[in-house]
Design an enzyme around this catalytic site. Structure first.
Site, PDB file in Angstrom:
ATOM      1  N   ARG A  25       0.907  -1.304  -0.196  1.00  0.00           N
ATOM      2  CA  ARG A  25      -0.335  -0.312   0.533  1.00  0.00           C
ATOM      3  C   ARG A  25       0.968   1.411   0.267  1.00  0.00           C
ATOM      4  O   ARG A  25       0.420   1.768  -0.551  1.00  0.00           O
ATOM      5  CB  ARG A  25      -0.613   0.031   1.050  1.00  0.00           C
ATOM      6  CG  ARG A  25      -2.486   0.130   1.589  1.00  0.00           C
ATOM      7  CD  ARG A  25      -3.532  -0.253   2.361  1.00  0.00           C
ATOM      8  NE  ARG A  25      -3.908  -1.325   1.642  1.00  0.00           N
ATOM      9  CZ  ARG A  25      -3.722  -2.605   3.176  1.00  0.00           C
ATOM     10  NH1 ARG A  25      -3.130  -2.042   4.515  1.00  0.00           N
ATOM     11  NH2 ARG A  25      -4.677  -3.700   3.328  1.00  0.00           N
ATOM     12  N   GLU A  38       5.701 -19.852   0.454  1.00  0.00           N
ATOM     13  CA  GLU A  38       4.790 -20.362   1.849  1.00  0.00           C
ATOM     14  C   GLU A  38       5.234 -21.505   1.814  1.00  0.00           C
ATOM     15  O   GLU A  38       4.606 -22.749   0.312  1.00  0.00           O
ATOM     16  CB  GLU A  38       3.595 -19.656   2.079  1.00  0.00           C
ATOM     17  CG  GLU A  38       2.848 -20.846   2.274  1.00  0.00           C
ATOM     18  CD  GLU A  38       1.866 -21.245   3.154  1.00  0.00           C
ATOM     19  OE1 GLU A  38       2.464 -20.176   4.600  1.00  0.00           O
ATOM     20  OE2 GLU A  38       1.981 -22.592   3.826  1.00  0.00           O
ATOM     21  N   CYS A  48      -8.730 -19.754  13.638  1.00  0.00           N
ATOM     22  CA  CYS A  48      -9.198 -19.627  14.162  1.00  0.00           C
ATOM     23  C   CYS A  48     -10.845 -20.204  13.849  1.00  0.00           C
ATOM     24  O   CYS A  48     -11.818 -20.115  14.980  1.00  0.00           O
ATOM     25  CB  CYS A  48      -9.187 -18.357  15.843  1.00  0.00           C
ATOM     26  SG  CYS A  48      -8.179 -17.184  14.306  1.00  0.00           S
ATOM     27  N   TYR A 440     -26.142   1.481  30.153  1.00  0.00           N
ATOM     28  CA  TYR A 440     -26.980   1.298  31.171  1.00  0.00           C
ATOM     29  C   TYR A 440     -28.693   1.220  29.675  1.00  0.00           C
ATOM     30  O   TYR A 440     -28.631   2.609  30.472  1.00  0.00           O
ATOM     31  CB  TYR A 440     -27.274   1.365  32.169  1.00  0.00           C
ATOM     32  CG  TYR A 440     -28.282   1.081  32.608  1.00  0.00           C
ATOM     33  CD1 TYR A 440     -27.985  -0.206  32.899  1.00  0.00           C
ATOM     34  CD2 TYR A 440     -28.845   2.287  32.779  1.00  0.00           C
ATOM     35  CE1 TYR A 440     -30.109  -0.797  33.479  1.00  0.00           C
ATOM     36  CE2 TYR A 440     -30.939   1.892  34.183  1.00  0.00           C
ATOM     37  CZ  TYR A 440     -30.389   0.239  33.801  1.00  0.00           C
ATOM     38  OH  TYR A 440     -32.120   0.096  34.156  1.00  0.00           O
TER      39      TYR A 440
END
Lengths: 468, 468
Positions: A25, A38, A48, A440
């Site tokens: 970027r 990789e 996850c 609240y």
């Protein structure tokens, strides 16, 4: 015009590809060549998310992939999949690379090296641990293998025969996998060596998780030392053997946590911490190295509460690390100040969260502290769906500084830990926390939010202990 | 032994009875006599719960009562219900009290006076506004009257005839009442003078609420100036008349907000702020008065972000005030440092939250700021139930200090505002917020929590604007 610099990234997942993307970027291909290496075949996926894929909440593994190899390549990132790095040579600024042909290895020079080699799951050297039917759940390929195995098991068995799964380890991955298997209709047994599941909580809070897991029908055996995986005649795992019993299993899942994957870094003499993770400065440079960076599951992070470095494998840290590294390599400025140890998880409708230090961690950091535990409610008591919520709070003796919070409850419990995460970051005392202006309304909280109830009790405790 | 001091409390609800209870915890009846005077017939109830009682989520009004008169009396608090105070005499330390017999008024002396007179709903002086069928929802008695009226309406009408309700005012109470009436099967029209509902949000965020309310089938007419309530031949409200239209109604609910009930205080020359609320010091003493205290909806609070006092009627503040007052009268030490303006609400499954300053508030406080708005997700995108969440963030020009956050979304949106509430209290910059260690797991959050996404964008905006 100066020749382009080369940024080499090892590991094309969260930290590595965030770094690559952010650097891209900030700098065009004319100024910065980016090569990502990789070992596996996937990029930028959510490890996850694997339990939810296994459990059937996510039907397409592709949904777990934030960015495909093609998408990275379109952004002028040269991505080499199934490519392993076999050696780091920091002093000469190069890495040794083995591609699909294992015979040919070549050196690749770098101006900036990003180590994002991740973590590997713990696999204790027990008899039978490598038998077919025993699965880790660290990578997308692991997930695929487990899912194939489960589907085969389910097809092979008559519908009314009980399917049995054993999960070794009752940490985050363990309990998430237990939920996934329950959802697939398995009878699930979770084995853990510790006194209670979730040793990321204090034992008293872990006991609440234990009780809830029992109510969900998850058999949870604590104090269980696994000695072997027993195999059937075909060599396939058929039971997990502990010192006390044998737990039959159609499938065995390893949820024992992970360790930093830093073999290459160790061999190259790069600095590692007590957990074996790479040590970095606040800009995520490997300590003492101007142009080598490390982030994600292979690095240790500074724990802002204890002042020590720790290993915490978590995608959210990895992404932040990558962002920082990419910004710095791209010529910007960014730092990762550290963590407070926040983690949140769920097993069925039970939400489990912690931030800061456990009692044992606070003690080993040399801190003296008070603890309080309160049972409060997720909503105004009269509002439908209000459920009990247990909050434990640790505060430093004398100063009253917040040291840690653990929460176990139902809906709305988990993310409440963020209140404490921000308060820890800001160095607030529990007394200061008592007047926090938290949201609240009856559907969201009792008049006194459970975190405020705990803070009030902790502040009183600090005052009482203050004279000693 | 010294004679007992007398603490007189005016208003036996949240602030007043919290103060009484806390003082009683610290001082026995032999040291402190506590007399609480209440105009109505109830004590310590949750006014914020009334919409859920009307909507049928709460079936027994008793559930809204945290502590009954009997429970207070058991703790040696002398409680006089249906007892009005008609005059304050601060200099002579006494109040004039009118009991059930309106002819007999007596003076009651005090050593400490707690003003907890609450707020009264706005009721504009329009023709027909007092007609039967027009209801406020401030007290338990208001709620009872509305509920009786609704039940009568529902019994009188054939089951297939549409029931129609008009709510005047689209603030918190207005939208909560709209939900309640929708749940009772009414066709609901909400009228508001403003450009968008929820003027506690900026108009761009209010528009999101507007759109969502339309999708829920709540007709929301903005820019509507109510001129009268039209009555039928029996004098009962039958329609709300605006400059442009007439909206038929079986029942009309006022949701126009409240003003501090400080007529007595004004007459006694006590200091009031711009909103007409009592001004106090940080220990909740009325400014300039050693032994007169004020808290709850009749007091103004210090807004820590703008540095000004504001009037915010909210049970959670009232309870904190009472706690502080009771502690101080009881011989302890406590302060209420102020608020950051947090509020959270829901209408059907839409959650609406804000904290800190709106654009208009920031500008009128003399602040220059940047704003960003992001659309993110409540959970990892692949996790079931992930829903869009809009976060708007204001940060101060140059310093980058967080000034405010507004959130509109589904499940999990509302309480996320607490992250910003704590960050505001701590004076964090949006740059600091980008590295907050917030809870992450796929069921709870995307890798970058929506609040972090907004913080990153705001930090970038501050940097870009930084040279001007």
């Amino acid at each position: 015009m100066a020749a382009a610099q080369r940024m080499v990234v090892i590991g094309a997942n969260a930290a590595g590809m965030s770094a690559a993307s952010q650097a891209r970027r900030l700098k065009g291909a004319g100024d910065l060549e980016i090569v990502a290496l990789e070992r596996g075949g996937h990029t930028s996926y959510s490890a996850c998310g694997i339990p939810y894929w296994i459990g059937g909440d996510v039907t397409d593994a592709g949904d777990l992939i934030a960015r495909t190899p093609e998408q990275h390549r379109e952004r002028d990132i040269e991505l080499r999949l199934h490519t392993e790095v076999t050696e780091l040579d920091p002093d000469r600024g190069r890495v040794r690379v083995r591609g699909s042909d294992p015979a040919s290895e070549t050196w690749l020079g770098f101006d900036h090296l990003v180590l994002a080699t991740g973590a590997r799951p713990l696999r204790p050297p027990l008899p039978g641990i490598d038998a077919p039917g025993v699965h880790g759940v660290q990578t997308l390929d692991d997930g695929r293998a487990l899912l194939d195995d489960l589907e085969k098991t389910e097809t092979a068995r008559p519908a009314d025969a009980p399917r049995r799964a054993v999960v070794i380890g009752a940490g985050y991955i363990g309990v998430e996998m237990a939920e996934a298997l329950i959802r697939r209709g398995y009878r699930v047994t979770v084995l853990d060596r510790a006194e209670q599941p979730m040793t990321t909580l204090d034992p008293d809070m872990g006991r609440l998780v234990h009780e809830a897991m029992c109510r969900m029908g998850i058999e949870t055996v604590t104090g269980a030392t696994v000695t072997a995986v027993a195999a059937d005649r075909d060599g396939r795992a058929r039971a997990v053997v502990t010192e006390d019993a044998e737990h039959e299993a159609d499938v065995v899942v390893l949820g024992l946590g992970v360790r930093p994957e830093t073999g290459l870094a160790r061999a190259a003499g790069l600095p590692l911490g007590d957990s074996g993770g790479l040590l970095t400065d606040l800009a995520m440079r490997v300590r003492g190295r101007e142009n080598i960076w490390a982030g994600g599951d292979c690095a240790e992070v500074l724990d802002l509460v204890s002042g020590r470095t720790r290993h915490i494998a978590l995608g959210t840290h990895a992404n932040k690390h990558g962002q920082v590294i990419g910004t710095n390599i791209g010529g910007g400025y960014a730092t990762f100040p550290g963590v407070v140890g926040t983690a949140v998880s769920k097993v069925c409708d039970l939400e489990i969260a912690r931030t800061g230090l456990l009692e044992s961690q606070a003690a080993s950091a040399g801190l003296r502290f008070v603890t309080v535990t309160v049972e409060s409610s997720s909503r105004a008591g009269y509002y439908p769906g209000a459920a009990p919520m247990h909050v434990k709070m640790l505060a430093e003796h004398r100063t009253g500084r917040l040291l840690g919070v653990q929460i176990v409850g139902r809906e709305g419990a988990g993310k409440r830990v963020d209140i404490a995460a921000v308060a820890l970051t800001a160095g607030m005392t529990v007394e200061q926390m008592t007047s926090l202006d938290l949201g609240y309304a009856p559907p969201f909280s009792p008049l006194w939010d459970p975190v405020l109830v705990a803070a009030r009790k902790a502040a009183a405790q600090v005052r009482r202990a203050g004279t000693h």
